[in-house]
Design an enzyme around this catalytic site. Structure first.
Site, short mmCIF file in Angstrom:
data_model
loop_
_atom_site.label_atom_id
_atom_site.label_comp_id
_atom_site.label_asym_id
_atom_site.label_seq_id
_atom_site.Cartn_x
_atom_site.Cartn_y
_atom_site.Cartn_z
N SER A 141 5.08 1.31 2.13
CA SER A 141 5.26 -0.08 2.56
C SER A 141 5.64 -0.93 1.35
O SER A 141 5.26 -0.62 0.21
CB SER A 141 3.98 -0.63 3.17
OG SER A 141 4.05 -2.03 3.36
N TYR A 156 -4.81 -2.48 2.03
CA TYR A 156 -3.57 -1.86 2.50
C TYR A 156 -2.62 -1.58 1.33
O TYR A 156 -2.04 -0.48 1.24
CB TYR A 156 -2.89 -2.79 3.51
CG TYR A 156 -1.67 -2.18 4.17
CD1 TYR A 156 -1.78 -1.02 4.94
CD2 TYR A 156 -0.42 -2.77 4.04
CE1 TYR A 156 -0.66 -0.47 5.56
CE2 TYR A 156 0.69 -2.23 4.66
CZ TYR A 156 0.57 -1.08 5.41
OH TYR A 156 1.67 -0.53 6.02
#
Length: 257
Positions: A141, A156
Site C-alpha cells: 500500500s 497499517y
C-alpha cells in the site's frame, strides 16, 4: 496464445475489491484460479461472475488470520492445484486508529492477517512454487510510504512496510530457485470500502480530503479497480522474467511528492 495460458493462480482475498479485479485480469489472460477468502457467499458470487472467462475457477473458504495450520491449508490447496505458478497475497485488513488508542488486539489482528499469514502461506506452498519457478505478488500500500490527512495509519503503515521488506528479502533468497517476488503498492482505489469511508466523512473533512487528492495526486484522482489488473498480469507473466524484488507504486503519482 494468452500470456498466462494453462497457469494456475492463487489469489487470497480474491472475492471482491482489488483481489477480485486482479483475479479477473489473470483469468482473462488464461490463468486458472483458486480464490481464497472467508465469506463463502462472496466467493461463490465471484466464481460465478468469472465463470464466463473460460478457465477453471475454484474457491476455498478459510480465515487466514487464524494461523492455525497452514500445512492443513496447503493440503487443501494441493487437492485443487498441485502445481502453482502464481501466488497473489492480497488478503489483508486496514484499520485506522489514533496511535494513543490502538489496542493490542488491533495490532495482533493486523499483523496476523497482513504479515504472518502472507509469510506462512508462502512458506507452506514453497515446494510447488519452487517446482514451477513461480511468480509471487504481494499487495502492499502507499501507506508504507505516505500518510493522508485525517487518517491515523501507524499500525497499517507498519504492516505494509513489513510486506515491502519481506518482498525484497524473499526475492533475494528465492531468486536462485527461479522464483520472482514483487509487490504492488496501490494508492487510493475506489473500492466499496474506500468510497463508503469518503461518503461518511463530515462535509468539511470530505472537502479537505478531496482537495488533498486533487492537489497531491499528479493525475488528480483516485484509481479505478480495473487499473490494477494489468500490472499483476505483467508480473505474473514471462514478460517480467527479469523483474524481482521490486515495489510497484500504482498510485496516480502520489508517492512522487
Amino acid at each position: 496464445m494468452k500470456l498466462l495460458e494453462k497457469k494456475n493462480a492463487i489469489v487470497t482475498g480474491g472475492s471482491d475489491g482489488i483481489g477480485y479485479e486482479i483475479a479477473k485480469a489473470l483469468a482473462q489472460n488464461g490463468a486458472n484460479l483458486l480464490l481464497i477468502g472467508r465469506n463463502e457467499e462472496k466467493l461463490c458470487k465471484a466464481a460465478l461472475s468469472l465463470s464466463n472467462t473460460g478457465v477453471q475457477v475454484e474457491t476455498l473458504s478459510y480465515d487466514l488470520s487464524c494461523l492455525l495450520s497452514f500445512s492443513e491449508l496447503s493440503g487443501k490447496i494441493a487437492n485443487i492445484f498441485l502445481e502453482i505458478d502464481i501466488l497473489v497475497n492480497n488478503a489483508g485488513v486496514a484499520k485506522f486508529s489514533s496511535f494513543e488508542t490502538v489496542s493490542m488486539q488491533e495490532i495482533d489482528y493486523s499483523f496476523d492477517l497482513n504479515v504472518k499469514a502472507l509469510f506462512l502461506l508462502t512458506q507452506a506452498l514453497l515446494p510447488s512454487l519452487k517446482r514451477n519457478q513461480a511468480s509471487i505478488i504481494n499487495i502492499s500500500s502507499f501507506h508504507a510510504f505516505r500518510v493522508m490527512p485525517g487518517i491515523f495509519s501507524t499500525v497499517y503503515s507498519m504492516t505494509k512496510g513489513a510486506v515491502n521488506a519481506f518482498t525484497k528479502a524473499l526475492a533475494y533468497e528465492l531468486g536462485p530457485f527461479g522464483i520472482r517476488v514483487n509487490a504492488i503498492a496501490p494508492g487510493n482505489v475506489r473500492t466499496a470500502k474506500v468510497q463508503a469511508y469518503v461518503n461518511n466523512l463530515p462535509g468539511d473533512k470530505r472537502e479537505t480530503f478531496n482537495e488533498f487528492v486533487r492537489t497531491n495526486y499528479p493525475l488528480g484522482r483516485f484509481g479505478n479497480l480495473e487499473e490494477l489488473g494489468g500490472i499483476a498480469v505483467y508480473l505474473a507473466s514471462a514478460q517480467a522474467s527479469w523483474v524481482t524484488g521490486s515495489i510497484f507504486n500504482i498510485d496516480g503519482g502520489l508517492t512522487t511528492n
